[in-house]
Design a protein around this motif. Structure first.
Motif, PDB file in Angstrom:
ATOM      1  N   SER A  15      10.599  -3.908   4.375  1.00 19.29           N
ATOM      2  CA  SER A  15      10.601  -3.160   3.121  1.00 19.29           C
ATOM      3  C   SER A  15       9.314  -3.323   2.317  1.00 19.29           C
ATOM      4  O   SER A  15       8.885  -2.391   1.629  1.00 19.29           O
ATOM      5  CB  SER A  15      11.800  -3.563   2.256  1.00 19.29           C
ATOM      6  N   GLU A  16       8.672  -4.498   2.420  1.00 14.57           N
ATOM      7  CA  GLU A  16       7.461  -4.699   1.633  1.00 14.57           C
ATOM      8  C   GLU A  16       6.310  -3.796   2.064  1.00 14.57           C
ATOM      9  O   GLU A  16       5.355  -3.608   1.333  1.00 14.57           O
ATOM     10  CB  GLU A  16       7.035  -6.163   1.717  1.00 14.57           C
ATOM     11  N   LEU A  17       6.410  -3.236   3.252  1.00 17.83           N
ATOM     12  CA  LEU A  17       5.388  -2.294   3.704  1.00 17.83           C
ATOM     13  C   LEU A  17       5.379  -1.035   2.871  1.00 17.83           C
ATOM     14  O   LEU A  17       4.355  -0.350   2.748  1.00 17.83           O
ATOM     15  CB  LEU A  17       5.622  -1.916   5.172  1.00 17.83           C
ATOM     16  N   PHE A  18       6.537  -0.700   2.300  1.00 18.63           N
ATOM     17  CA  PHE A  18       6.702   0.620   1.689  1.00 18.63           C
ATOM     18  C   PHE A  18       6.837   0.574   0.173  1.00 18.63           C
ATOM     19  O   PHE A  18       7.167   1.555  -0.453  1.00 18.63           O
ATOM     20  CB  PHE A  18       7.937   1.299   2.283  1.00 18.63           C
ATOM     21  N   PHE A  19       6.587  -0.592  -0.418  1.00 15.31           N
ATOM     22  CA  PHE A  19       6.713  -0.687  -1.878  1.00 15.31           C
ATOM     23  C   PHE A  19       5.403  -1.127  -2.502  1.00 15.31           C
ATOM     24  O   PHE A  19       4.569  -1.734  -1.857  1.00 15.31           O
ATOM     25  CB  PHE A  19       7.823  -1.695  -2.224  1.00 15.31           C
ATOM     26  N   GLY A  29       0.781  -1.222   0.000  1.00 14.48           N
ATOM     27  CA  GLY A  29       0.000   0.000   0.000  1.00 14.48           C
ATOM     28  C   GLY A  29       0.813   1.271   0.000  1.00 14.48           C
ATOM     29  O   GLY A  29       0.261   2.364  -0.020  1.00 14.48           O
ATOM     30  N   GLY A  30       2.133   1.158   0.059  1.00 15.98           N
ATOM     31  CA  GLY A  30       2.969   2.342  -0.017  1.00 15.98           C
ATOM     32  C   GLY A  30       3.264   2.956   1.341  1.00 15.98           C
ATOM     33  O   GLY A  30       2.763   2.516   2.383  1.00 15.98           O
ATOM     34  N   ILE A  31       4.083   4.007   1.318  1.00 14.94           N
ATOM     35  CA  ILE A  31       4.535   4.643   2.550  1.00 14.94           C
ATOM     36  C   ILE A  31       3.383   5.263   3.330  1.00 14.94           C
ATOM     37  O   ILE A  31       3.296   5.136   4.552  1.00 14.94           O
ATOM     38  CB  ILE A  31       5.609   5.697   2.228  1.00 14.94           C
ATOM     39  N   GLU A  32       2.477   5.947   2.639  1.00 16.03           N
ATOM     40  CA  GLU A  32       1.381   6.623   3.337  1.00 16.03           C
ATOM     41  C   GLU A  32       0.560   5.618   4.146  1.00 16.03           C
ATOM     42  O   GLU A  32       0.292   5.823   5.339  1.00 16.03           O
ATOM     43  CB  GLU A  32       0.475   7.352   2.345  1.00 16.03           C
ATOM     44  N   ALA A  33       0.157   4.510   3.489  1.00 16.56           N
ATOM     45  CA  ALA A  33      -0.667   3.514   4.176  1.00 16.56           C
ATOM     46  C   ALA A  33       0.089   2.886   5.337  1.00 16.56           C
ATOM     47  O   ALA A  33      -0.475   2.658   6.414  1.00 16.56           O
ATOM     48  CB  ALA A  33      -1.102   2.431   3.183  1.00 16.56           C
ATOM     49  N   ALA A  34       1.392   2.613   5.124  1.00 18.96           N
ATOM     50  CA  ALA A  34       2.186   1.982   6.177  1.00 18.96           C
ATOM     51  C   ALA A  34       2.345   2.904   7.375  1.00 18.96           C
ATOM     52  O   ALA A  34       2.217   2.465   8.531  1.00 18.96           O
ATOM     53  CB  ALA A  34       3.555   1.583   5.626  1.00 18.96           C
ATOM     54  N   VAL A  35       2.624   4.184   7.134  1.00 19.96           N
ATOM     55  CA  VAL A  35       2.822   5.130   8.234  1.00 19.96           C
ATOM     56  C   VAL A  35       1.514   5.330   9.006  1.00 19.96           C
ATOM     57  O   VAL A  35       1.514   5.381  10.243  1.00 19.96           O
ATOM     58  CB  VAL A  35       3.376   6.468   7.720  1.00 19.96           C
ATOM     59  N   PHE A  36       0.394   5.412   8.294  1.00 18.31           N
ATOM     60  CA  PHE A  36      -0.888   5.547   8.992  1.00 18.31           C
ATOM     61  C   PHE A  36      -1.182   4.307   9.832  1.00 18.31           C
ATOM     62  O   PHE A  36      -1.733   4.407  10.932  1.00 18.31           O
ATOM     63  CB  PHE A  36      -2.026   5.791   7.994  1.00 18.31           C
ATOM     64  N   HIS A  37      -0.809   3.137   9.310  1.00 14.30           N
ATOM     65  CA  HIS A  37      -1.035   1.905  10.059  1.00 14.30           C
ATOM     66  C   HIS A  37      -0.152   1.845  11.306  1.00 14.30           C
ATOM     67  O   HIS A  37      -0.608   1.444  12.384  1.00 14.30           O
ATOM     68  CB  HIS A  37      -0.735   0.694   9.162  1.00 14.30           C
TER      69      HIS A  37
END
Length: 391
Positions: free
Chosen positions: A387-391, A309-317
């Motif tokens: 890393s897979e959280l952010f790609f 889900g990309g950086i935005e989704a990961a950071v919000f999570h």
């Protein structure tokens, strides 16, 4: 003929034909089994080997007796042996024209269990592995661990890529096999002894070699053992390599055995990626550009539990409780680290125009949570396991 006699005969022939297994295996096929060779008279042996063969004088009762004694001693050390004509010998390796006559095994499992139909993937590469290679090696192993198949990871226990592949597999809960270039009682390099002993004690993991006890870690032995790494595995993944090296040899051997080969592409001017790029250019290897495509190509199915889900989704999570401006700062820092692996904390502060204090605070939080790694020189990188959280 007892199974013990056949094992001793195979062990003796493995010593005699160690560097010429094709001839030894052909001899076994012609005789019907290994024991029959040692039961034959001098004239029969001469007929089997040819009158001028250097092997005819080496095939004798003394060689058989020495092998039988060796097997007893090895059993006391927890080391087993399986020959090419016996149950438990790895089927994929047996298909190879230069398969070893026998394998010495140190494992928490029997040969039959260790070489069960479970799928095996070789992960190999340079000893001089870069941070890029380390990160991708772990991402590859984690990707394989998250697939439904959960394969066995095969490598050579050497410095660099090999030991990272073994340790990453153990950490991810995957079984792993180390193919050694020494006798079964010797771990080389010695610094890997702890990992090797762990592998030797676990079920479905192990150390194997076709070299008899007392074999030293000579360069030629490392080159020859690469055929076993390739032969055991249905696919070989080359993480990083110069145009010449053990990883390149293993990959080319795998291709010659009609096995799948993948290579991680890299920069054209990076010497550690030139071998991978060469194999891709020569159509020997498929380019490994993302984990999901690799898993699909290997027929492993979709990964379990992937968020993405990309950086935005990961950071919000991960940091939904932070103030919006703080979350934005975290995103900015993660984008820069993802873009420039090895960027320092000072460079992050300068690029984002944040104060050094705020930058250090965010990086400390991310490091504590296992999202990034920061080395002694303050260089930052995304943790391969995240890393897979952010790609």
């Amino acid at each position: 003929m007892s199974n013990l006699e056949e094992t001793a005969a195979l062990c003796a022939l493995n010593r005699i034909f160690g560097f010429d297994p094709k001839t030894g295996n052909a001899l076994i096929r012609n005789a019907g089994n290994a024991s029959a060779i040692f039961q034959a008279g001098e004239k029969e042996i001469e007929k089997l080997t040819g009158p001028y063969s250097r092997y005819r004088t080496e095939i004798c009762r003394a060689a058989f007796d020495n092998a039988a004694e060796e097997l007893v001693k090895l059993e006391g050390l927890g080391i087993g042996f399986v020959g090419i004509t016996q149950d438990g010998y790895p089927p994929l390796l047996k298909e190879c024209p230069d398969a070893p006559i026998g394998l010495y095994i140190r494992s928490g499992s029997t040969a039959g269990e260790l070489f069960s139909p479970r799928r095996r993937i070789a992960v190999v590469g340079t000893r001089d592995i870069s941070q890029y290679g380390k990160e991708w090696c772990r991402r590859i192993i984690d990707g394989l661990a998250s697939s439904p198949e959960k394969p066995v990871i095969v490598s050579g226990l050497a410095l660099g890529t090999d030991i990272i592949a073994h340790t990453a597999a153990l950490e991810a809960g995957l079984p792993t096999i180390g193919v050694m270039a020494t006798g079964p009682e010797t771990v080389y390099p010695f610094r890997h002894r702890s990992t090797a002993e762990q592998m030797a004690s676990l079920p479905d993991c192990g150390l194997i070699t076709d070299y008899p006890p007392g074999t030293a870690p000579l360069a030629v032995h490392f080159l020859r053992r690469n055929r076993i790494i390739a032969g055991l595995s249905e696919a070989t993944i080359l993480v990083e390599s110069k145009t010449k090296g053990g990883g390149m040899m293993t990959s080319r051997l795998a291709f010659s055995y009609s096995r799948e080969v993948y290579a991680l592409p890299g920069r054209a001017d990076d010497i550690r990626s030139q071998g991978c790029n060469m194999l891709i250019r020569e159509k020997i290897a498929e380019p490994l550009t993302d984990i999901d495509s690799m898993l699909a190509g290997l027929g492993f199915g979709a990964r379990k539990g992937r968020r993405g889900g990309g950086i935005e989704a990961a950071v919000f999570h991960l940091y939904g409780n932070l103030a919006p401006e703080r979350r934005t700062a975290v995103m900015d820092i993660l984008r820069l680290i993802r873009k420039d692996r090895g960027i320092t904390i000072d460079e992050l502060a300068a690029t984002t125009a944040m104060s050094t204090g705020i930058t250090v605070s965010i990086c400390t939080m991310l490091e504590s949570d296992g999202i990034i790694t920061v080395d002694i020189l303050q260089r930052c990188a995304i943790n391969p396991r995240k890393s897979e959280l952010f790609f």
